[in-house]
Design a protein around this motif. Structure first.
Motif, short mmCIF file in Angstrom:
data_model
loop_
_atom_site.label_atom_id
_atom_site.label_comp_id
_atom_site.label_asym_id
_atom_site.label_seq_id
_atom_site.Cartn_x
_atom_site.Cartn_y
_atom_site.Cartn_z
N PRO A 145 112.36 44.99 -65.00
CA PRO A 145 111.54 44.72 -63.80
C PRO A 145 110.06 45.02 -64.01
O PRO A 145 109.20 44.27 -63.53
CB PRO A 145 112.15 45.66 -62.74
CG PRO A 145 113.54 45.91 -63.21
CD PRO A 145 113.45 45.94 -64.71
N THR A 146 109.75 46.09 -64.73
CA THR A 146 108.36 46.45 -64.97
C THR A 146 107.65 45.36 -65.76
O THR A 146 106.53 44.96 -65.42
CB THR A 146 108.27 47.79 -65.72
OG1 THR A 146 108.87 48.82 -64.93
CG2 THR A 146 106.82 48.16 -66.00
N VAL A 147 108.28 44.87 -66.81
CA VAL A 147 107.67 43.82 -67.64
C VAL A 147 107.44 42.56 -66.82
O VAL A 147 106.39 41.91 -66.92
CB VAL A 147 108.54 43.53 -68.87
CG1 VAL A 147 108.03 42.31 -69.62
CG2 VAL A 147 108.59 44.73 -69.79
N LEU A 148 108.40 42.20 -65.99
CA LEU A 148 108.25 41.01 -65.15
C LEU A 148 107.11 41.17 -64.15
O LEU A 148 106.35 40.23 -63.90
CB LEU A 148 109.56 40.71 -64.43
CG LEU A 148 110.70 40.19 -65.32
CD1 LEU A 148 112.03 40.21 -64.57
CD2 LEU A 148 110.39 38.79 -65.82
N PRO A 204 118.74 36.45 -61.10
CA PRO A 204 119.97 37.05 -61.65
C PRO A 204 119.91 38.57 -61.71
O PRO A 204 120.90 39.25 -61.47
CB PRO A 204 120.05 36.45 -63.06
CG PRO A 204 119.24 35.22 -63.01
CD PRO A 204 118.14 35.50 -62.04
N LEU A 205 118.72 39.11 -62.01
CA LEU A 205 118.56 40.56 -62.08
C LEU A 205 118.78 41.19 -60.71
O LEU A 205 119.40 42.26 -60.60
CB LEU A 205 117.16 40.88 -62.61
CG LEU A 205 116.93 42.27 -63.22
CD1 LEU A 205 117.85 42.50 -64.40
CD2 LEU A 205 115.47 42.41 -63.66
N VAL A 206 118.29 40.54 -59.67
CA VAL A 206 118.48 41.03 -58.31
C VAL A 206 119.96 41.04 -57.95
O VAL A 206 120.45 41.93 -57.24
CB VAL A 206 117.68 40.17 -57.31
CG1 VAL A 206 118.01 40.55 -55.87
CG2 VAL A 206 116.18 40.31 -57.56
N ARG A 207 120.70 40.06 -58.45
CA ARG A 207 122.15 39.99 -58.18
C ARG A 207 122.96 40.92 -59.07
O ARG A 207 124.18 41.02 -58.92
CB ARG A 207 122.64 38.55 -58.39
CG ARG A 207 122.03 37.53 -57.45
CD ARG A 207 122.81 36.21 -57.52
NE ARG A 207 122.88 35.68 -58.87
CZ ARG A 207 122.01 34.78 -59.35
NH1 ARG A 207 121.01 34.35 -58.59
NH2 ARG A 207 122.14 34.32 -60.58
N PRO A 225 114.88 45.97 -59.53
CA PRO A 225 115.06 44.55 -59.23
C PRO A 225 114.68 44.19 -57.80
O PRO A 225 114.22 43.07 -57.54
CB PRO A 225 116.56 44.34 -59.47
CG PRO A 225 116.95 45.40 -60.44
CD PRO A 225 116.11 46.58 -60.10
N GLU A 226 114.84 45.14 -56.87
CA GLU A 226 114.54 44.85 -55.46
C GLU A 226 113.05 44.62 -55.20
O GLU A 226 112.67 44.09 -54.15
CB GLU A 226 115.04 45.99 -54.58
CG GLU A 226 114.30 47.32 -54.72
CD GLU A 226 114.80 48.18 -55.89
OE1 GLU A 226 114.38 49.35 -55.98
OE2 GLU A 226 115.61 47.67 -56.70
N HIS A 227 112.20 45.00 -56.15
CA HIS A 227 110.76 44.83 -55.96
C HIS A 227 110.26 43.48 -56.48
O HIS A 227 109.13 43.09 -56.18
CB HIS A 227 109.99 45.94 -56.68
CG HIS A 227 110.27 47.31 -56.15
ND1 HIS A 227 110.96 48.27 -56.87
CD2 HIS A 227 109.97 47.89 -54.96
CE1 HIS A 227 111.06 49.37 -56.16
NE2 HIS A 227 110.47 49.16 -54.99
N LEU A 228 111.07 42.79 -57.25
CA LEU A 228 110.59 41.59 -57.94
C LEU A 228 110.22 40.46 -56.99
O LEU A 228 109.13 39.89 -57.08
CB LEU A 228 111.64 41.11 -58.94
CG LEU A 228 111.86 42.05 -60.14
CD1 LEU A 228 113.04 41.57 -60.98
CD2 LEU A 228 110.60 42.10 -60.99
N LEU A 229 111.11 40.11 -56.09
CA LEU A 229 110.83 38.97 -55.21
C LEU A 229 109.64 39.23 -54.27
O LEU A 229 108.83 38.33 -54.05
CB LEU A 229 112.08 38.58 -54.43
CG LEU A 229 113.26 38.09 -55.31
CD1 LEU A 229 114.43 37.65 -54.45
CD2 LEU A 229 112.82 36.97 -56.24
N PRO A 230 109.50 40.44 -53.68
CA PRO A 230 108.29 40.70 -52.89
C PRO A 230 107.00 40.59 -53.71
O PRO A 230 105.99 40.08 -53.21
CB PRO A 230 108.50 42.13 -52.38
CG PRO A 230 109.98 42.29 -52.34
CD PRO A 230 110.50 41.54 -53.52
#
Length: 314
Positions: free
Chosen positions: A136-139, A106-109, A281-286
């Motif tokens: 994003p940092t915490v995740l 959801p954050l990415v979206r 957010p763009e860094h989360l999935l990688p």
């Protein structure tokens, strides 16, 4: 060490990916509740009482692990089942990644509210104290730290010491999370648990960081940058182990990872790893993808090492 241990580790890894974590009656959660009850009798503001508390919990568990492994060795299939179930109970890397991905998507979206609503599923608390930029940092900190604690370290201990190693590692990790804080209450009492956790993760943390650098390219990262930042920044953290993965992941994706104040244990100071861009957010999935690759490689190494040792023993 037998070939059955290798088969059991493989079964445990398979179950970790196939099945969800038990919502109720999870043995790890049960151990945490027992530790809380025991603390009512053993607590004292001294290192000696902390050593006593830790020993009272760990010695019987170690004995149970040794007995279970000896009994299961009477038949190879029994050993595979015993090691497999214990590995599954202790591992939670796949589940952690799944929940982190659920929160991240959801954050990415751009759906920050949706991400915040799911946040307690992983961190067991509200995200209200965090700004949108800190999420994003915490995740990322959560998924990288769990890569060692919930996956690489248990797999390494499974290969090295079987069922006793798995049980003791997870118990030490739980105790460190409960009492290994630099707070007024636990500064002395939690010393033994914190130091044991440091020792138990000494090799796994560095193995995980090295594998992160090696596999960085599979998720669009840079292996060279991961190695440079890992070497330069790993020692910045107050923990001898946490900074290993934080530095490696920061370098792999050219990030600047600063620990949010709300995520710090009492008495520790904020530190920064890497000198790149602030995580978005763009860094989360990688990051999640790379974590999965590293976990998979660690699993393959654990199975292969157990199998090789088992053949030599035979």
């Amino acid at each position: 060490m037998t070939l059955a241990r290798a088969g059991g580790i493989a079964v445990g890894i398979f179950l970790d990916h196939l099945l969800e974590e038990p919502a109720r009656f999870h043995p790890v959660a049960g151990f945490g509740r027992i530790a809380t009850r025991v603390e009512r009798s053993t607590y004292g503001d001294s290192r000696a009482r902390g050593v006593l508390h830790t020993a009272v919990l760990l010695v019987p568990l170690a004995a149970a692990g040794v007995l279970t492994e000896r009994l299961s060795r009477r038949h190879p299939l029994a050993e595979v089942v015993a090691v497999g179930l214990t590995t599954w109970i202790v591992l939670c890397g796949s589940a952690t990644r799944s929940i982190t991905r659920e929160i991240s998507e959801p954050l990415v979206r751009g759906d920050v509210a949706g991400s915040r609503e799911l946040f307690p599923k992983l961190f067991y608390r509200s995200s209200d104290v965090l700004t949108d930029e800190e999420l994003p940092t915490v995740l990322i900190f959560g998924v990288t730290e769990s890569l060692c604690d919930a996956e690489v370290a248990p797999l390494l201990w499974a290969a090295a010491a079987g069922i006793p190693g798995l049980l003791l590692y997870r118990a030490i990790n739980v105790l460190d999370n409960k009492i290994g804080y630099r707070s007024t209450r636990y500064r002395r009492f939690g010393w033994a648990a914190a130091r044991l956790d440091d020792v138990a993760n000494l090799l796994p943390a560095r193995l995980a960081a090295g594998l992160t650098a090696l596999c960085a390219g599979t998720a669009g990262g840079s292996s060279g940058a991961a190695l440079r930042v890992w070497w330069r920044d790993a020692g910045r953290d107050s923990s001898p182990n946490s900074g290993q993965l934080f530095g490696s992941f920061a370098g792999a994706f050219r990030l600047r990872l600063t620990k949010p104040a709300v995520g710090l244990k009492p008495g520790t100071s904020a530190v920064t790893f890497g000198a790149g861009v602030r995580p978005g957010p763009e860094h989360l999935l990688p990051v999640i993808r790379l974590s999965g690759v590293v976990g998979g490689v660690a699993g393959a190494l654990a199975v292969a090492a157990s199998a090789l040792r088992g053949r030599r023993t035979r």
